[in-house]
Design a protein around this motif. Sequence first.
Motif, PDB file in Angstrom:
ATOM      1  N   SER A  44     -42.535  -5.001-110.364  1.00  0.00           N
ATOM      2  CA  SER A  44     -43.129  -3.858-108.743  1.00  0.00           C
ATOM      3  C   SER A  44     -42.818  -3.861-107.951  1.00  0.00           C
ATOM      4  CB  SER A  44     -44.634  -4.779-109.610  1.00  0.00           C
ATOM      5  OG  SER A  44     -45.483  -4.480-110.170  1.00  0.00           O
ATOM      6  N   GLN A  48     -46.059  -3.062-103.231  1.00  0.00           N
ATOM      7  CA  GLN A  48     -47.111  -2.710-103.964  1.00  0.00           C
ATOM      8  C   GLN A  48     -47.924  -4.219-104.335  1.00  0.00           C
ATOM      9  OE1 GLN A  48     -46.227  -0.253-107.222  1.00  0.00           O
ATOM     10  NE2 GLN A  48     -47.612  -1.029-108.649  1.00  0.00           N
ATOM     11  N   ASP A 169     -50.278   0.659-112.855  1.00  0.00           N
ATOM     12  CA  ASP A 169     -48.627   0.826-112.108  1.00  0.00           C
ATOM     13  C   ASP A 169     -47.904   2.351-112.408  1.00  0.00           C
ATOM     14  OD1 ASP A 169     -46.333   0.804-110.861  1.00  0.00           O
ATOM     15  OD2 ASP A 169     -45.594  -1.030-112.052  1.00  0.00           O
TER      16      ASP A 169
END
Length: 225
Positions: A44, A48, A169
């Motif tokens: 990720s 974020q 996600d």
Amino acid sequence: MSETTLQLNAGLQRYLHEVSLREPAPCRRLREAAAARDDSHLISSPEQVQLLALVARLMGARRVLEVGTYVGYTPLWLALALGEDARCTCIDRDAETTALARAAWDDAGVAGRIELVRDDAATALHALLDDGDAATYDLAYIDADKESQVDYYELCLKLVRPGGLVAVDNTLWNARVVDAGDTSASTEAVRRFNAHVHGDERVDLSLVPIGDGMTLLRRIELAEG
């Protein structure tokens, strides 16, 4: 005021990092190490995860669940951000990447705050429910195979408490969700998930255009119907 979301070019992305990113040193080292891997796209983005950590702190989150751990970057950041009394449960069946995760957690001194469950995600989530963990987690983060995303979401929605958050996600899927010519299984699965949660009245939701798209879903309090 703007009616559209600003597009980030490389220069603006660098500026965003320069003026806003406060990535903990252990997380930066892990991310840089993962960048050498062929599958580094699975991690990720730091901005974020920083947003997720901020939301978790605002919630006063103490119990976190992650579906799809990769090299352990997100739980490492969350464990550092939430403090010694917080606990993360991470589910991933990949022996190689979870070994890297364990090493990073050990190096950062947070391994005692993170439980790793090496199993199929659906099996592990059902086991948590069978063990009486329904409605006990403050936050669940889903970053796993897209074909099972709706199933993982439904299970996590049972595991987070009313008022808790499910974060998912890759919900913009590198813009492939709006490519009519892309009918691959993963792309269709992301479209199906997005449609599913958009119509789900059990949650409040916002799809945040950060990283590859992160959808935040707050389980509505029982008193709110």
